[in-house]
Scaffold this motif. Structure first.
Motif, PDB file in Angstrom:
ATOM      1  N   SER A 145       0.878  -1.160   0.008  1.00  0.00           N
ATOM      2  CA  SER A 145      -0.088   0.079  -0.139  1.00  0.00           C
ATOM      3  C   SER A 145       0.526   1.128   0.141  1.00  0.00           C
ATOM      4  O   SER A 145       2.410   1.291   0.641  1.00  0.00           O
ATOM      5  CB  SER A 145      -0.712   0.410   1.255  1.00  0.00           C
ATOM      6  N   PRO A 146       0.535   1.735  -1.010  1.00  0.00           N
ATOM      7  CA  PRO A 146       1.383   3.547  -0.482  1.00  0.00           C
ATOM      8  C   PRO A 146       2.235   3.997   0.976  1.00  0.00           C
ATOM      9  O   PRO A 146       2.700   4.214   1.429  1.00  0.00           O
ATOM     10  CB  PRO A 146       0.461   4.197  -1.192  1.00  0.00           C
ATOM     11  N   ALA A 147       0.955   3.895   1.646  1.00  0.00           N
ATOM     12  CA  ALA A 147       0.992   4.242   2.661  1.00  0.00           C
ATOM     13  C   ALA A 147       2.364   3.207   3.874  1.00  0.00           C
ATOM     14  O   ALA A 147       3.590   4.120   4.184  1.00  0.00           O
ATOM     15  CB  ALA A 147       0.196   4.060   4.251  1.00  0.00           C
ATOM     16  N   LYS A 148       2.517   2.268   2.956  1.00  0.00           N
ATOM     17  CA  LYS A 148       3.542   1.092   3.495  1.00  0.00           C
ATOM     18  C   LYS A 148       5.205   1.064   2.197  1.00  0.00           C
ATOM     19  O   LYS A 148       5.945   0.501   2.537  1.00  0.00           O
ATOM     20  CB  LYS A 148       3.329   0.200   4.463  1.00  0.00           C
ATOM     21  N   GLY A 149       3.896   1.805   1.007  1.00  0.00           N
ATOM     22  CA  GLY A 149       5.247   1.682   0.528  1.00  0.00           C
ATOM     23  C   GLY A 149       5.534   0.312  -0.871  1.00  0.00           C
ATOM     24  O   GLY A 149       3.946  -0.437  -0.738  1.00  0.00           O
ATOM     25  N   LYS A 181      -5.684   7.811  -2.564  1.00  0.00           N
ATOM     26  CA  LYS A 181      -6.622   7.451  -1.516  1.00  0.00           C
ATOM     27  C   LYS A 181      -6.247   6.861  -0.222  1.00  0.00           C
ATOM     28  O   LYS A 181      -7.074   6.903   0.976  1.00  0.00           O
ATOM     29  CB  LYS A 181      -6.878   6.078  -1.999  1.00  0.00           C
ATOM     30  N   ALA A 182      -4.148   6.538   0.100  1.00  0.00           N
ATOM     31  CA  ALA A 182      -3.678   6.738   1.441  1.00  0.00           C
ATOM     32  C   ALA A 182      -3.870   7.640   2.201  1.00  0.00           C
ATOM     33  O   ALA A 182      -3.156   7.867   3.081  1.00  0.00           O
ATOM     34  CB  ALA A 182      -3.311   5.390   1.079  1.00  0.00           C
ATOM     35  N   ASN A 183      -4.301   9.030   1.443  1.00  0.00           N
ATOM     36  CA  ASN A 183      -3.519  10.428   1.980  1.00  0.00           C
ATOM     37  C   ASN A 183      -1.997  10.022   2.872  1.00  0.00           C
ATOM     38  O   ASN A 183      -2.361  10.456   3.507  1.00  0.00           O
ATOM     39  CB  ASN A 183      -4.911  10.479   3.385  1.00  0.00           C
ATOM     40  N   ALA A 184      -1.765   9.599   1.533  1.00  0.00           N
ATOM     41  CA  ALA A 184       0.366   9.622   1.751  1.00  0.00           C
ATOM     42  C   ALA A 184       0.368  10.718   1.151  1.00  0.00           C
ATOM     43  O   ALA A 184       0.332  10.483  -0.121  1.00  0.00           O
ATOM     44  CB  ALA A 184       0.485   8.448   1.471  1.00  0.00           C
ATOM     45  N   THR A 185       2.288  11.058   1.298  1.00  0.00           N
ATOM     46  CA  THR A 185       2.539  11.652   0.455  1.00  0.00           C
ATOM     47  C   THR A 185       4.185  10.940   1.278  1.00  0.00           C
ATOM     48  O   THR A 185       4.266   9.441   0.806  1.00  0.00           O
ATOM     49  CB  THR A 185       2.924  13.045   1.045  1.00  0.00           C
ATOM     50  N   VAL A 186       5.054  11.684  -0.264  1.00  0.00           N
ATOM     51  CA  VAL A 186       6.393  11.161  -0.207  1.00  0.00           C
ATOM     52  C   VAL A 186       7.703  12.086   0.392  1.00  0.00           C
ATOM     53  O   VAL A 186       7.234  13.359   1.073  1.00  0.00           O
ATOM     54  CB  VAL A 186       7.299  10.619  -1.164  1.00  0.00           C
ATOM     55  N   PHE A 196      11.425   7.192   1.873  1.00  0.00           N
ATOM     56  CA  PHE A 196       9.939   7.343   2.955  1.00  0.00           C
ATOM     57  C   PHE A 196       8.473   7.624   2.589  1.00  0.00           C
ATOM     58  O   PHE A 196       8.376   8.746   2.319  1.00  0.00           O
ATOM     59  CB  PHE A 196      10.398   7.038   4.238  1.00  0.00           C
ATOM     60  N   SER A 197       7.625   6.630   2.689  1.00  0.00           N
ATOM     61  CA  SER A 197       6.130   7.312   2.755  1.00  0.00           C
ATOM     62  C   SER A 197       5.442   8.091   3.310  1.00  0.00           C
ATOM     63  O   SER A 197       6.451   7.887   4.762  1.00  0.00           O
ATOM     64  CB  SER A 197       4.945   6.492   2.439  1.00  0.00           C
TER      65      SER A 197
END
Length: 223
Positions: free
Chosen positions: A31-35, A136-141, A172-173
């Motif tokens: 998942s994007p939040a974890k990579g 969707k995951a509300n994540a960035t880098v 990292f995310s």
């Protein structure tokens, strides 16, 4: 309010296959939040025919968008000058392509203008799909990523192959809401090899048309 970016993401994500993903920074999960570990499916399908070779004036007239990254994200590209102006142009536009993906994820390119400018075909579908997953995951880098061992092979006047490695051990995310960084230990999978195809469009821009990666590739490991 300009709604161009959500429209672009929504329209192209519908055409992308579920397997299309892009590599994220220094993470090994799904998942994007974890990579995301790898790019899958971006090298399938028929390659679009190359456009006619543009004139030097059209290449100079290409109105390239300015790509900005947040202050907590640093991308470094080694070997930008080869002595061959055509190869140097390929390297420069590919670097902007990689920056454009992260700018779209980070929100510093709110209209995703650069994302569509430097990508085409399946590479664009993959990029849009990956940015959508981060949204969707509300994540960035965040962090630092180094691109090295960048090698260009010119097929003809309007097509090229570029291979390069990425050191994502310090990238990292990050959760947009909490600001928490998903740091992971450095392993062989922190290093990725990319194999990309680029086509020169009518404006003289070297757009990435296809892209695949191999996480943990032996040739990209630190010596």
């Amino acid at each position: 309010m300009n709604r161009r970016r959500p429209t672009l993401l929504a329209a192209l994500t519908l055409t992308a296959t579920a397997a299309l993903t892009l590599s994220a920074c220094g993470n090994d999960d799904d998942s994007p939040a974890k990579g995301e570990d790898k790019i899958a499916g971006a090298d399938t399908g028929d390659k679009a025919s190359a456009p006619p070779s543009p004139s030097s004036s059209s290449a100079a007239a290409a109105d390239r968008p300015e790509v900005e990254l947040p202050p907590d994200l640093q991308l470094t590209f080694e070997g930008a000058k080869t002595g061959d102006p055509v190869k140097d142009a390929v390297l420069a536009d590919n670097a902007e392509r990689m920056r454009a993906v992260d700018a779209a994820i980070a929100g510093t390119d709110p209209d995703a203008e650069a994302l569509g400018f430097y990508n085409t075909g399946k590479a664009l579908e993959a990029a849009v799909s990956w940015v959508g997953q981060f949204e969707k995951a509300n994540a960035t880098v965040t962090g630092q990523v180094r691109y090295f061992d960048r090698k260009v092979e010119l097929r003809d006047k309007t097509s090229a192959v570029l291979t390069f490695c990425a050191d994502e051990s310090k990238g990292f995310s990050k959760d947009k809401k909490t600001g928490k960084v998903a740091k992971t230990p450095v392993t062989k999978n922190s290093y990725v090899q990319y194999n990309t195809s680029l086509d020169k469009n009518a404006e003289g821009v070297w757009q990435t048309s296809q892209i695949i990666s191999t996480r943990g590739a032996a040739q990209c490991q630190p010596q």
